[in-house]
Write a protein that holds these residues in place. Sequence first.
Motif, short mmCIF file in Angstrom:
data_model
loop_
_atom_site.label_atom_id
_atom_site.label_comp_id
_atom_site.label_asym_id
_atom_site.label_seq_id
_atom_site.Cartn_x
_atom_site.Cartn_y
_atom_site.Cartn_z
N LEU A 59 0.84 -1.20 0.00
CA LEU A 59 0.00 0.00 0.00
C LEU A 59 0.88 1.25 0.00
N ALA A 60 1.88 1.25 0.88
CA ALA A 60 2.79 2.40 0.93
C ALA A 60 3.51 2.57 -0.41
N ALA A 61 3.91 1.45 -1.02
CA ALA A 61 4.63 1.53 -2.28
C ALA A 61 3.76 2.13 -3.38
N VAL A 62 2.50 1.71 -3.46
CA VAL A 62 1.60 2.26 -4.49
C VAL A 62 1.43 3.77 -4.29
N LEU A 63 1.23 4.18 -3.03
CA LEU A 63 1.02 5.61 -2.78
C LEU A 63 2.25 6.42 -3.17
N VAL A 64 3.42 5.88 -2.90
CA VAL A 64 4.65 6.58 -3.29
C VAL A 64 4.78 6.61 -4.82
N GLY A 65 4.41 5.50 -5.45
CA GLY A 65 4.48 5.44 -6.91
C GLY A 65 3.58 6.45 -7.58
N ILE A 66 2.48 6.81 -6.91
CA ILE A 66 1.58 7.83 -7.47
C ILE A 66 2.08 9.23 -7.15
N THR A 67 2.40 9.47 -5.87
CA THR A 67 2.64 10.85 -5.44
C THR A 67 3.99 11.41 -5.89
N ALA A 68 5.04 10.58 -5.84
CA ALA A 68 6.37 11.12 -6.15
C ALA A 68 6.45 11.63 -7.60
N PRO A 69 6.03 10.86 -8.62
CA PRO A 69 6.06 11.42 -9.97
C PRO A 69 5.06 12.57 -10.16
N ALA A 70 3.93 12.54 -9.42
CA ALA A 70 2.91 13.58 -9.62
C ALA A 70 3.45 14.96 -9.25
N ILE A 71 4.13 15.08 -8.11
CA ILE A 71 4.69 16.39 -7.76
C ILE A 71 6.00 16.61 -8.51
N GLY A 72 6.73 15.51 -8.77
CA GLY A 72 7.99 15.64 -9.51
C GLY A 72 7.79 16.25 -10.88
N LEU A 73 6.65 15.96 -11.47
CA LEU A 73 6.32 16.53 -12.79
C LEU A 73 6.42 18.07 -12.78
N TYR A 74 5.85 18.68 -11.74
CA TYR A 74 5.88 20.15 -11.67
C TYR A 74 7.28 20.66 -11.33
N LEU A 75 8.01 19.88 -10.52
CA LEU A 75 9.38 20.29 -10.19
C LEU A 75 10.25 20.26 -11.45
N VAL A 76 10.09 19.21 -12.26
CA VAL A 76 10.85 19.13 -13.51
C VAL A 76 10.44 20.27 -14.44
N GLN A 77 9.14 20.55 -14.49
CA GLN A 77 8.65 21.63 -15.34
C GLN A 77 9.27 22.98 -14.94
N ARG A 78 9.47 23.17 -13.63
CA ARG A 78 10.09 24.40 -13.14
C ARG A 78 11.61 24.37 -13.24
N ARG A 79 12.15 23.26 -13.68
CA ARG A 79 13.60 23.04 -13.70
C ARG A 79 14.18 23.12 -12.29
N GLN A 80 13.45 22.52 -11.35
CA GLN A 80 13.93 22.39 -9.97
C GLN A 80 13.99 20.92 -9.61
N ALA A 81 14.56 20.13 -10.53
CA ALA A 81 14.50 18.68 -10.38
C ALA A 81 15.16 18.20 -9.09
N LEU A 82 16.13 18.95 -8.59
CA LEU A 82 16.86 18.48 -7.41
C LEU A 82 16.28 18.97 -6.09
N MET A 83 15.13 19.66 -6.18
CA MET A 83 14.54 20.18 -4.96
C MET A 83 14.19 19.06 -3.98
#
Lengths: 263, 300
Positions: free
Chosen positions: B14-38
Amino acid sequence: MTGTADAEEANMGDSVVTLRQVTAELGARRVLHGIDLTVRRGEVVALLGANGSGKSTTVRTVIGQVPVTGGEIELFGTPRRAFGDWARVGYVPQRTTAAGGVPATVTEVVSAGRLSRTRFGLFRKADREAVHHALELVGLADRAKDSVNALSGGQHQRVLIARALAARPELLIMDEPMAGVDLASQEVLAGTLREQVAGGATVLLVLHELGPLKPLIDRAVVLRDGRVVHDGPPEGAAASGHDHVHPHAPHQASDSIRTGLPL
Amino acid sequence: MDFLTYPFMQRALLAAVLVGITAPAIGLYLVQRRQALMGDGIGHVAMTGVGLGFLLSTSPVWMATAVSVLGAILMELIRWYGRTRGDIALAMLFYGGMAGGVMFINLAPGGSNANLTSYLFGSLSTVSSSDVVAICLLAAFVVLVTLGLRRQMFAVSQDEEFARVTGLPVRALNLLTAVTAAVTVTVAMRVVGLLLVSALMVVPVAAAQQLARSFAATFAIAVAIGVTVTLGGTVTSYYQDVPPGATIVLLTIAAFIVLTALATPLARRRARAASAQRPAADPAERAIPAGRTSADEVGV
């Protein structure tokens, strides 16, 4: 409409953008030293000046991206701090690309310009139609579903302008819309702007040289070192006692003003 | 499928699925802002929270959430105000956060760096029921923000200066992005660990970009990759007795390499189709490389 920037006349006209003694700093350096500028309804005003003269900073104080350290700014007669009707303003920032760090289609980028007309970002049919219409205005309707990464430099600029037009604004503020744009796209952009002006839009644009937009411009305001040194008909911009150089000459002196007018 | 009968595996999956959803979901906006290492920076700061949790004998997950949210807000304020020395200030924040974590955990009664290791590299099998509750609540917040506010988040991440003129509360949305990233770090902390969390934010998005042309498709593909690798990594670690965090990250990178290899001929075919469709597409026009996008770089 192309009269001088007489303060009294400015107060009497239907003023869309008003700057009074605006000062601004970037870092510790003062960039604007008391700018007075009025744009009345239906006017097309060009801000000219060399690199570093403060023309981009001036429009960026108007939209609130650069904080002012003194003076007053009004939009549609409302002090800028209290102004909230942003759907009336379309803005084209100085950019060479419309792309971000993640792929996006032309429609997705232009849709961002429609947000000011939506409630909580919910798009209705009318919003999607407005986005499509904006793309038609810049001649990119056939590229709507393409990634912006697949576009040329001139097409990027057309996407940015479509984004500004998506909310059907009354005032268009454009920062160097012709920079890095090929000839074919320049003509499309000039045509788009002509239609907007014919439809009653008010335009404030930053230009490096008047170029193909010259016939549209009612008034030219020339900045130098953060001060207004000319405010009047575009023909006078060259004769205001400042260097005039040919726009295509290589390596201009950094403080020269390029108006693009014939010698 | 016998692993499904073990409660610790149910919690881990369950924890793994939730991480699999949330990490790329917010990461998408960080990459879009070019703040990939935040995400990496927040991960460092969160260590102080974990250490404080042990020291004060409270839940390390909630303490790490509190500290990393504060750290993310501080990072956003540094970005806003201290433009010239911003990178130095961020470096001090990151390494201060890391040093603080090591210090606090050693001060804690009975604490040692061994406790810290499970947070640094993840420890799925020790995820407790209360951890799962915390992870569920935090993940719900992340999904609400990244999906519910996607148009606003897209506009601000694509072009902050323009977003201001659409009347969006740009500063509030920037802070919300930072806080959401911080929350995601603590969601992912138990699964992949603080030092590897950033990989799960960035690499699925990079892999999705190889296939997608639109933002919506990138979002969907990145989340699909995220869920696949977190589930795959968790199950692999059950059968092979390998560390789940490292397995998940290596699987993600493998997915990136495979998709890149598959996408290269696809992109070539698309380019050929595009040029065939528009034979003389304005030869005068030239593509300008994506580079100058930061509002800070615009000349005066």
